[in-house]
Write an enzyme that holds these catalytic residues in place. Structure first.
Site, PDB file in Angstrom:
ATOM      1  N   ASN A 138      -1.767   2.571  -3.616  1.00  0.00           N
ATOM      2  CA  ASN A 138      -1.814   1.306  -4.426  1.00  0.00           C
ATOM      3  C   ASN A 138      -2.746   1.754  -5.656  1.00  0.00           C
ATOM      4  OD1 ASN A 138      -2.029  -1.218  -5.682  1.00  0.00           O
ATOM      5  ND2 ASN A 138      -2.795  -2.167  -4.062  1.00  0.00           N
ATOM      6  N   LYS A 181      -3.146  -0.310  -8.213  1.00  0.00           N
ATOM      7  CA  LYS A 181      -3.638  -1.617  -8.819  1.00  0.00           C
ATOM      8  C   LYS A 181      -3.576  -1.643 -10.263  1.00  0.00           C
ATOM      9  CE  LYS A 181      -6.174  -2.081  -4.671  1.00  0.00           C
ATOM     10  NZ  LYS A 181      -7.646  -2.706  -4.058  1.00  0.00           N
ATOM     11  N   HIS A 241      -0.667  -8.805  -1.393  1.00  0.00           N
ATOM     12  CA  HIS A 241      -1.896  -7.954  -1.250  1.00  0.00           C
ATOM     13  C   HIS A 241      -2.953  -9.257  -1.504  1.00  0.00           C
ATOM     14  CE1 HIS A 241      -5.362  -5.800  -2.385  1.00  0.00           C
ATOM     15  NE2 HIS A 241      -4.825  -4.635  -2.017  1.00  0.00           N
ATOM     16  N   GLU A 251      -5.347  -9.395  -3.261  1.00  0.00           N
ATOM     17  CA  GLU A 251      -6.080  -9.707  -4.325  1.00  0.00           C
ATOM     18  C   GLU A 251      -4.887 -11.048  -5.211  1.00  0.00           C
ATOM     19  OE1 GLU A 251      -6.373  -5.543  -5.682  1.00  0.00           O
ATOM     20  OE2 GLU A 251      -8.193  -5.513  -4.378  1.00  0.00           O
ATOM     21  N   GLU A 288      -5.110  -5.146   6.169  1.00  0.00           N
ATOM     22  CA  GLU A 288      -6.075  -4.934   5.303  1.00  0.00           C
ATOM     23  C   GLU A 288      -7.250  -5.882   5.123  1.00  0.00           C
ATOM     24  OE1 GLU A 288      -4.783  -2.359   1.980  1.00  0.00           O
ATOM     25  OE2 GLU A 288      -4.372  -4.380   1.390  1.00  0.00           O
ATOM     26  N   GLY A 314     -12.161  -1.642  -1.013  1.00  0.00           N
ATOM     27  CA  GLY A 314     -13.419  -1.456  -2.280  1.00  0.00           C
ATOM     28  C   GLY A 314     -14.612  -1.344  -1.872  1.00  0.00           C
ATOM     29  N   SER A 366     -10.663   0.993   2.275  1.00  0.00           N
ATOM     30  CA  SER A 366     -11.698   1.992   2.206  1.00  0.00           C
ATOM     31  C   SER A 366     -11.392   2.950   3.072  1.00  0.00           C
ATOM     32  CB  SER A 366     -12.982   1.506   2.843  1.00  0.00           C
ATOM     33  OG  SER A 366     -13.684   0.458   1.865  1.00  0.00           O
ATOM     34  N   GLY A 385      -6.191   2.538  -1.661  1.00  0.00           N
ATOM     35  CA  GLY A 385      -6.492   1.888  -3.191  1.00  0.00           C
ATOM     36  C   GLY A 385      -7.181   3.016  -3.710  1.00  0.00           C
TER      37      GLY A 385
HETATM   38  P1  PGA Z   1      -9.460   0.462  -1.019  1.00  0.00           P
HETATM   39  O1  PGA Z   1      -8.014  -0.684  -1.427  1.00  0.00           O
HETATM   40  O2  PGA Z   1      -8.699   1.739  -0.471  1.00  0.00           O
HETATM   41  O3  PGA Z   1      -9.788   0.773  -2.503  1.00  0.00           O
HETATM   42  O4  PGA Z   1     -10.241  -0.199  -0.345  1.00  0.00           O
HETATM   43  C1  PGA Z   1      -7.167  -0.871  -0.348  1.00  0.00           C
HETATM   44  C2  PGA Z   1      -6.080  -1.600  -1.025  1.00  0.00           C
HETATM   45  O5  PGA Z   1      -6.392  -2.703  -1.406  1.00  0.00           O
HETATM   46  O6  PGA Z   1      -4.988  -1.725  -0.759  1.00  0.00           O
END
Ligand code: PGA
Length: 250
Positions: free
Chosen positions: A9, A11, A93, A95, A163, A169, A209, A230
């Protein structure tokens, strides 16, 4: 057997210059024993889909509207994603749940429309740190799963991504036991709702992560069928080792 899935992803990262990373990724994986998916920003989907044509890498969107068309300025519909060459779409997601106040009901409606358009949905679930510390993780996951997943979900059209919000992140990941607990729980909830046969085919991804250094141990966890990645999906040098780890876990 569930075919494993390594999903990236991007983003809100990447202009057309980032397509060179996709090309490098494709060249590094002329064939693959797992499904590989990149979800770039919407502006790059059509170009990315052309670049990935005849390769094992598939292209997806990061969101779509619940309606097929209409007066929704700035939004993108599921048929537009398929028309641009996407095969998948990420929905719900955290976010988007947070930044755009998306409810599980809305995600459910988006997923139904996405399925009608032939897209495979990656439906995301996850608890906040406060919810985990309060001991309500499984209640939150049960609620999000029940209300975000439409009745027509099958192993072919639906992937579930767990998640934890606090792992996204941050460089933090749950313990392997905590990942196993949630994934086993999701599988059992899917069995109750959709029956053993359908539920046993639905892939469950872990996200938050995932890095080259922790991929092996995460992929060894029960009911982890891949990852939604991500930050580490932005560079081929980070994403390829994760794909390789998943291939070795098969
Ligand atoms: P990250 O994000 O791997 O940067 O922690 C994962 C995600 O939001 O799908």
């Amino acid at each position: 057997m569930r075919r494993k899935l390594a999903a990236g992803n991007w983003k809100m990262n990447g202009t057309s210059a980032a397509l060179s990373e996709l090309e490098t990724l494709i060249n590094a994986h002329p064939t693959a024993d797992v499904d590989i998916l990149i979800c770039p920003p919407a502006t790059l989907i059509a170009q990315a889909a052309k670049t990935a044509l005849k390769s094992p890498v598939q292209i997806g969107g990061q969101d779509c509207h619940s309606a097929e068309s209409g007066a929704h300025t700035g939004d993108i519909s599921a048929p537009m994603l398929t028309d641009a060459g996407a095969s998948h779409v990420i929905l719900g997601h955290s976010e988007r749940r947070e930044n755009h106040n998306e409810s599980s009901m809305l995600i459910h409606d988006k997923a139904r429309t996405a399925h009608q358009s032939g897209l495979i949905t990656l439906i995301c679930l996850g608890e906040s740190l406060a919810q985990r510390e309060a001991g309500s993780t499984l209640d939150i996951i049960a609620d999000q799963l029940a209300n975000s997943t439409p009745d027509g979900a099958t192993a072919t059209n639906t992937v579930i991504a767990y998640e934890p919000i606090w792992a996204i992140g941050t460089g933090l990941i749950p313990t392997l036991d905590q990942i196993a607990e949630v994934h086993d729980f999701i599988r059992s909830k899917l069995e109750t709702r959709f029956g053993d046969q359908t539920a046993s085919g639905i892939r469950l991804l872990y996200g938050g992560s995932v890095k080259p250094g922790n991929a092996d141990e995460i992929f060894a966890v029960s009911n982890v069928d891949g990852a939604l990645v991500g930050g580490a999906s932005l560079k081929e040098a980070d994403f390829s080792p994760i794909i390789n780890a998943l291939e070795h876990a098969v």
